[in-house]
Motif scaffolding. Structure first.
Motif, mmCIF file in Angstrom:
data_model
loop_
_atom_site.group_PDB
_atom_site.id
_atom_site.type_symbol
_atom_site.label_atom_id
_atom_site.label_comp_id
_atom_site.label_asym_id
_atom_site.label_seq_id
_atom_site.Cartn_x
_atom_site.Cartn_y
_atom_site.Cartn_z
ATOM 1 N N SER A 1 2.231 1.724 -3.504
ATOM 2 C CA SER A 1 1.262 2.207 -4.486
ATOM 3 C C SER A 1 0.843 3.644 -4.187
ATOM 4 N N LYS B 1 -1.015 4.623 -1.696
ATOM 5 C CA LYS B 1 -2.304 4.710 -0.999
ATOM 6 C C LYS B 1 -2.136 5.345 0.367
ATOM 7 N N ASP C 1 -4.346 -6.517 -4.120
ATOM 8 C CA ASP C 1 -3.940 -5.396 -4.954
ATOM 9 C C ASP C 1 -4.384 -4.078 -4.312
ATOM 10 N N PRO C 2 -3.418 -3.224 -3.973
ATOM 11 C CA PRO C 2 -3.791 -1.988 -3.267
ATOM 12 C C PRO C 2 -4.773 -1.119 -4.054
ATOM 13 N N GLU C 3 -4.709 -1.213 -5.358
ATOM 14 C CA GLU C 3 -5.612 -0.391 -6.172
ATOM 15 C C GLU C 3 -7.077 -0.764 -5.941
ATOM 16 N N LYS C 4 -7.263 -2.014 -5.529
ATOM 17 C CA LYS C 4 -8.638 -2.476 -5.359
ATOM 18 C C LYS C 4 -9.181 -2.149 -3.978
ATOM 19 N N LYS D 1 -7.968 8.524 -2.286
ATOM 20 C CA LYS D 1 -7.726 7.829 -3.548
ATOM 21 C C LYS D 1 -6.632 8.569 -4.285
ATOM 22 N N MET E 1 0.817 -1.207 0.000
ATOM 23 C CA MET E 1 0.000 0.000 0.000
ATOM 24 C C MET E 1 0.852 1.259 0.000
ATOM 25 N N SER F 1 -3.273 8.824 -6.734
ATOM 26 C CA SER F 1 -2.694 8.092 -7.848
ATOM 27 C C SER F 1 -1.240 7.806 -7.569
ATOM 28 N N LYS F 2 -0.684 6.942 -8.336
ATOM 29 C CA LYS F 2 0.658 6.465 -8.085
ATOM 30 C C LYS F 2 1.690 7.586 -8.068
ATOM 31 N N GLU G 1 -10.456 0.059 -1.119
ATOM 32 C CA GLU G 1 -11.063 1.377 -0.919
ATOM 33 C C GLU G 1 -10.927 1.729 0.557
#
Lengths: 392, 261
Positions: free
Chosen positions: A165, A167, A286-289, A369, A162, A371-372, A291
């Protein structure tokens, strides 16, 4: 528990990678890092706090008040719970079980002898965080509106993913292997009690690698050599020797070829490749998933949950809930790092080379949220790892 | 060889007074153009940028650029040993690990020197871009100090909003709320008592009063303080240091959560 002697090694070799900051100023945090710590530390007259029917409540007490302190100081914590341990950890876990048995025996002995100090010491060693503790904690967190995540496997690995990424800003743990997993910023002592006045230590992975002159893969090998949770280390190789060997040979294969087999006995089936694999590609969501959402605290729910059987003071719970709600609406203090860029050349003092990258985009503040590319933005989130499996 | 002679040691004392609240230690970068200092406080919320030009000194010599890391607590102790009217000289050899402060009494009868160990500080210089600010407010430094002190009794945050009529400082907390409005001075007789506002667009920003209060420790350096603000960027609070330089404080604003917007 993490990597043996890694923090000391870093302090010796790469001191600039560690920053200490005063509690009040910095992230301004200190709260106990885990349920485990709470269970050990939050005590009254040597015994754990309990509810009316004798159930332990130390962990809830700790989680509740420390989280409020974090939040009040502008930090948005995300709790990450351990999933099931990787198979390779079984060796380490059985060792811990053995130690537990020893402590149990010692406790009985101390009790017979009536040595209060020893009884206290060993009963602390026997603390075990159970599924029930974790579940109670999760329930409390959701009432408080604090997000939590369940890692599929090791919590440190999930945190590292996390952080990578973008987050969250940093991993807060005492477990140094969060660095091995690739967490770019690690905070230690963040969850300690305020009374201890411990400064928060901030470890920066890139600086560590720079100063050690190692790549991340070499760093992983170094950690395995130092001794990690997943396989044995080589007897007789301490931190000093480990770093020399890695610097000389650059990977474990060559180290193995070159060391004196008579002097250092290496286990036949040394599982270092598997351990390395585990560090490189840990099992994570997956950290993108994920919330991460902060919600309004449920004051009535908290009062009902904590003040009934668990015998918390209603006034204190209510004022805690108010603090949470207030912190949620209040503005977050920005940090200059997100407005001004560090100049590449520290000794340069001329005005000509001033940075030009004042980006308005980045000044809009922190967001969940993210972004990278915005990794270093002023998110004051940090993850508190609940190392429930510490002693399972 | 580095040598800088300042007739009034009181200036150096005041400079130190103005920064030691925010910083425990700092690096003084000396070059032939003068002495500069740039450092963030521990929490990276505020930044101090101080500049003393070489021509402001009585005598100034700097053969090679040197950076001297100093513990400001120790430096304060040493400067306490100087009387206000003493002449102060700072000296250091190239690559030295100590700095020497020489204090001479005006009648030259007493000369004292103090040597202080330097520190190796891990320094990060931030690039601060030259910016056109949407609002620039000038007001008496004493007035600003008073406002910050008064408002910090009410809450942790001070909202500064600037319009063409003037500037408003407000704060709210448990006991209630406070608002202080300053209108532009209509006729400027004395410049140091005037409130002036140069404005392109109105700006409202929120800042931590604790830091503002620390900045006002520089009040004794100058009669006038200048506040520069633009939306979503750090505030700049600037004090002139006599004829010799300036001290600027940068403060990151407090940011509203996006979730709540």
């Amino acid at each position: 528990m993490g990597i043996l002697g890694l923090s000391k090694l870093i302090a010796d070799i790469a001191p600039t990678a560690i920053k200490e900051s005063e509690i009040k100023h910095y992230f301004a945090i200190d709260a106990s890092m885990s349920l485990y710590q709470f269970l050990i530390a939050v005590r009254s007259e040597g015994a754990q706090l309990t509810s009316v029917d004798g159930e332990t409540t130390s962990h809830l007490m700790g989680t509740f008040y420390r989280t409020i302190r974090l939040v009040e100081n502008g930090i948005k914590p995300v709790y990450v719970f351990d999933g099931k341990p990787p198979e390779m950890k079984s060796g380490e876990l059985s060792k811990r079980a053995e130690r537990r048995e020893e402590a149990q025996k010692a406790l009985v002995k101390a009790e017979e002898a009536g040595d209060a100090e020893q009884v206290d010491k060993f009963s602390r060693r026997l603390v075990k965080v159970t599924k029930q503790h974790a579940n109670e904690c999760k329930q409390l967190l959701s009432l408080m509106g604090i997000p939590y995540i369940e890692a599929p496997c090791e919590a440190e690995a999930q945190c590292a993913a996390m952080v990578k990424s973008g987050k969250v800003y940093a991993t807060a743990t005492e477990d140094m292997d969060a660095l091995t997993f690739g967490s770019s910023v690690l905070l230690r002592h963040m969850t300690f009690s305020e009374a201890r006045k411990m400064p928060i230590q901030e470890f920066h992975l890139t600086k560590i690698l720079e100063n050690l002159e190692l790549s991340h893969n070499e760093f992983i090998d170094l950690c395995i050599l130092l001794g990690c949770d997943y396989c044995d280390s080589i007897k007789g190789i301490g931190p000093k020797r480990a770093i020399d060997l890695i610097k000389q040979h650059r990977n474990l294969e060559t180290v193995l070829k070159n060391i004196d087999k008579n002097k250092y006995s290496v286990a036949e089936d040394w599982m270092y490749t598997e351990a390395r694999q585990l560090f490189l590609e840990p099992q994570v969501t997956d950290p993108e998933k994920i919330e991460i959402k902060w919600t309004e605290p449920d004051e009535e729910g908290l009062v009902k949950y904590l003040c009934g059987d668990k015998a918390f003071n209603e006034d204190r719970v209510r004022s805690g809930a108010k603090k949470l709600a207030k912190a949620r609406t209040g503005a977050t203090q920005g940090r200059l790092d997100s407005f001004f860029k560090v100049l590449p050349c520290p000794s340069n003092i001329s005005n000509k080379r001033r940075g030009k990258n004042w980006s308005k985009e980045e000044s809009k503040g922190w967001r969940w949220k993210i972004s990278k590319t915005k990794m270093s933005i002023n998110i004051f989130i940090s993850i508190l790892i609940l190392t429930i499996l510490h002693i399972l | 060889m580095f040598e800088a002679r300042l007739v009034q040691s009181s200036i150096l004392k005041k400079v130190l007074e103005a920064i030691k609240d925010l910083l425990n230690e700092a690096t003084f970068d000396c070059s032939d153009s003068g002495i500069q200092l740039q450092a963030m406080d521990n929490s990276h919320v505020s930044l101090v940028s101080m500049n003393l030009r070489s021509d402001g000194f009585d005598k100034y010599r700097c053969d090679r650029n040197i950076s001297m890391g100093m513990n400001l607590g120790s430096m304060t102790k040493i400067l306490k040993c100087a009387a206000n009217e003493d002449v102060v000289t700072m000296k250091a050899q190239d690559n030295a690990d100590t700095v020497t402060f020489v204090f001479e009494s005006p009648n030259q009868e007493k000369v004292s020197d103090y040597e202080m160990k330097l520190m190796n500080l891990d320094q990060e210089h931030l690039g601060i871009p030259e910016t056109e600010y949407a609002c620039v407010v000038r007001l008496p430094a004493g007035e600003f100090a008073r406002i910050c002190r008064d408002l910090s009794q009410f809450g942790e945050s001070v909202v500064i909003s600037c319009t063409k009529e003037g500037v408003k400082f407000s704060s709210a907390g448990d006991i209630g709320s406070a608002n202080i409005k300053l209108a532009q001075t209509s006729n400027v007789d004395k410049e140091e008592l005037a409130v002036t506002v140069e404005m392109q667009e109105p700006v409202t920003l929120t800042f931590a009063s604790r830091y503002l209060n620390s900045f006002t420790k520089a009040t004794s350096l100058s009669n006038v303080v200048q506040l520069s603000m633009s939306p979503d960027v750090p505030l700049v609070v600037e004090y002139r240091i006599g004829e010799i330089g300036h001290i600027r404080y940068y403060l990151a604003p407090k940011i509203e959560d996006e979730d709540n917007n």
